[in-house]
Scaffold this active site. Structure first.
Site, PDB file in Angstrom:
ATOM      1  CE  LYS A 112     -17.571  -7.206   2.221  1.00 14.42           C
ATOM      2  NZ  LYS A 112     -16.633  -8.429   2.649  1.00 14.42           N
TER       3      LYS A 112
ATOM      4  CD  GLU B 106      -1.676  -2.255   1.854  1.00 15.77           C
ATOM      5  OE1 GLU B 106      -2.475  -3.207   1.843  1.00 15.77           O
ATOM      6  OE2 GLU B 106      -0.504  -2.405   1.975  1.00 15.77           O
TER       7      GLU B 106
ATOM      8  CG  PHE C 169     -10.459  -9.767  10.771  1.00 14.60           C
ATOM      9  CD1 PHE C 169      -9.104  -9.938  11.218  1.00 14.60           C
ATOM     10  CD2 PHE C 169     -10.598  -9.720   9.277  1.00 14.60           C
ATOM     11  CE1 PHE C 169      -8.281 -10.458  10.494  1.00 14.60           C
ATOM     12  CE2 PHE C 169      -9.716 -10.052   8.405  1.00 14.60           C
ATOM     13  CZ  PHE C 169      -8.605 -10.459   9.208  1.00 14.60           C
ATOM     14  CD  GLN C 170      -7.935  -7.432   7.219  1.00 13.42           C
ATOM     15  OE1 GLN C 170      -8.760  -7.152   6.301  1.00 13.42           O
ATOM     16  NE2 GLN C 170      -6.592  -7.714   7.005  1.00 13.42           N
TER      17      GLN C 170
ATOM     18  CG  MET D  80      21.202  14.294   5.324  1.00 14.39           C
ATOM     19  SD  MET D  80      22.659  15.257   4.509  1.00 14.39           S
ATOM     20  CE  MET D  80      21.533  15.643   3.126  1.00 14.39           C
TER      21      MET D  80
END
Length: 575
Positions: free
Chosen positions: A177, A65, A127-128, A486
């Site tokens: 959903k 992602e 869930f999630q 750096m």
């Protein structure tokens, strides 16, 4: 067919349709002119992905992602259109947090759609499930959670409007959903009505006249041109204004390309690793005209020494930026393009800048950017110069953050807008490579070169799979100094050369990694081989990964150390 019958059929066909929430989203994206989506599916967003499958809308499946959101950023930066990213709930949503924060601080227009668990179980630690609204509230321009399918069309339309108007930025839509499965009337013709969101586009004419008066009186004026010039598509107007007024220009890091890098009145980039002339011009100026810049700390250094004798004009579409860091005498709120057009209209009498310009030209000649060559050792500055040479300065260049970013900003002269794609305010490692993928989708015919550190590349290297799958001709140039460059430089300068976890004694074989993805890989160790290898890279029609072994202990100079002012640069060397 009669005209009357035809019109009746058109009216019937234009009546609002009943669609599922997911279908509404896809239909709205089509009406917004979205031609590519970057994303990654998962359980809560599956109804939307089912519609993507049915409609065949162009979706790019990133391998993480983070790759999807950075690709959307690169697309937005080059195209000027909103980048669209779709991911699932929970970990899918939290994996795009860095990209959202990056887009927010760098003013990139994104519309991010995250799946969410059903409304019936929100708040139950399903869930999630993750509270993505709460998480992203500080790092989005606005965010929504859709609670009913009836409000979804309005939300989508508002999201695109907010992301692309005023100061651009990311807008997030959290889509449960059950809402994506529910059906309702899709009416996308309603006008956006947001009484609390009315960005000021047209500057106040009185304030413009105050700027004109200040320019007429100034002896040592400077224009500081930031990313707002690019977002406002004001590059041509700025060039016309500068050539009319003979006011020299300094770019911010994110403003590079907004003014031609080879113009006589261009002084270079200002700030911590800017040119000596650019910083001294700001320090000695008596009038500083900032256009679309936000005066961040890497530009200003110690605020007590930033343009200490200058009257400050700040032109910005975001009023919150004016006076935030630097005291502003003449604020101008509005669109950069309109502001510069109005300045051109009003500016009849020009100030006398001849002596000032002559002094700065002399300074440019006496104190150029420099580096010391060392036999066959490849110096990174020389690498960037050669990339500029073999591309004729026409490439789109993307970077992460760090030494390679600063060398690219210093030594690749950008003469056109939207050729420079970098992570400025957030400084995100892993940004440059997926951003190059998005940039290539934005301009398929343009050469796109991702100049990446060896450390940052490994954060999103899995997106090589996209180059393999789509045969995207992105060229990856790894500036390999076997370290967090750096970080190592700061440890050398400010932490007694204690290199705590910044060196890489063991590295992957990047050429073999490219071969694993069926991508052409090249390694260059000798300076004499470099130019030919770069030409070979550009001539190859598909993707290429180049591992360029550069001097390991080379530092970025000049430099304004922490706490120092612009006139206290280190590493400055007269010609």
């Amino acid at each position: 067919m009669s005209t009357k019958l035809k019109n009746k059929e058109q009216e019937t066909s234009e009546k609002p349709k009943e669609l599922s929430g997911s279908s509404m989203l896809i239909e709205a994206l089509a009406q917004e002119g979205v031609d590519v989506i970057f994303g990654y599916p998962g359980g809560a967003i599956l109804p939307t992905y089912d519609e993507i499958y049915k409609t065949g809308i162009h979706h790019v499946l990133a391998r993480h992602e983070q790759g999807a959101i950075h690709a959307a950023e690169g697309y937005a930066r080059v195209s000027g259109k909103p980048g669209v990213c779709i991911v699932t709930s929970g970990p899918g949503a939290t994996n795009v947090i860095t990209g959202i924060a990056d887009a927010m601080i760098d003013s990139l227009p994104l519309v991010v759609i995250t799946g969410q668990v059903a409304t019936t179980v929100i708040g139950t630690d399903a869930f999630q499930e993750a509270d993505i609204i709460g998480i992203t509230m500080p790092i989005t321009k606005h965010n929504y959670q859709v609670r009913s399918v009836e409000e979804f069309p309005r939300i989508i339309k508002e999201a695109f409007h907010i992301a692309t108007t005023g100061r651009p930025g990311p807008v997030l839509i959290d889509l449960p959903k059950d809402v994506s499965l529910a059906t309702g009337i899709f009416d996308y013709e309603t006008e956006v009505n947001l009484p609390g969101y009315q960005p000021t586009l047209v500057p106040n004419r009185l304030q413009i006249r105050k700027v004109v008066d200040a320019v007429t009186k100034a002896k040592r004026p400077i224009i500081l041109a930031g990313a707002g010039v690019l977002h406002g598509k004001a590059s041509e107007e700025l060039l016309s204004y500068v050539e009319a007024t003979k006011i020299p220009v300094v770019n911010t890091l994110l403003g590079l390309g907004g003014f031609p890098g080879d113009h006589d009145l261009f002084l270079g980039m200002g700030g911590m690793h800017g040119t000596y002339t650019a910083n001294m011009a700001i320090y000695e100026s008596d009038l500083l005209i900032s256009i679309g810049a936000r005066f961040d700390d890497r530009l200003t250094g110690n605020l007590a020494h930033f343009a200490p004798n200058a009257r400050v004009v700040h032109i910005d579409i975001d009023p919150a930026e004016i006076g935030k860091n630097i005291k502003t005498e003449i604020p101008v709120v509005g669109d950069a393009k309109l502001a510069v057009q109005m300045l051109l209209e009003e500016q009849e009498k020009m100030g006398d800048t001849a002596d000032w310009c002559a002094k700065l030209q002399g300074m440019k000649q006496e104190y150029p950017l420099w580096y010391k060559e060392d036999g066959e050792t490849i110096k990174p500055q020389n690498l960037i110069e050669l990339i500029h040479e073999v591309t004729n300065g026409e490439a789109i260049v993307t970077t992460d953050v760090g030494q390679h970013q600063m060398w690219s900003a210093q030594f690749y002269r950008f003469n056109k807008p939207n050729r420079w794609v970098t992570s400025g305010g957030l400084g995100t490692m892993g940004f440059g490579f997926p951003a190059a993928i998005g940039a290539q989708f934005a301009e398929p015919e343009s050469p796109v070169i991702a100049v990446i550190g060896d450390a940052g590349f490994q954060m999103t290297a899995q997106e090589l799979s996209l180059l393999q799958e789509l045969n995207l001709p992105v060229k990856i140039v790894i500036v390999n100094n076997a370290s967090l460059g750096m970080v190592r430089q700061w440890q050398q300068l400010f932490h007694g050369e204690r290199y705590s976890n910044s060196l890489f004694p063991v590295q992957p074989n990047f050429v073999k990694l490219a071969d694993a993805y069926d991508i052409k890989g090249m390694r260059v160790d000798q300076l004499s081989d470099l130019k030919g290898a770069l030409k070979e890279m550009l001539a190859h029609p598909g993707p290429v990964l180049m591992d360029i072994r550069v001097a390991k202990e080379e530092n970025v100079y000049p430099m304004i150390s922490p706490g120092k002012g612009q006139h206290q640069m280190e590493g400055v060397k007269p010609l």
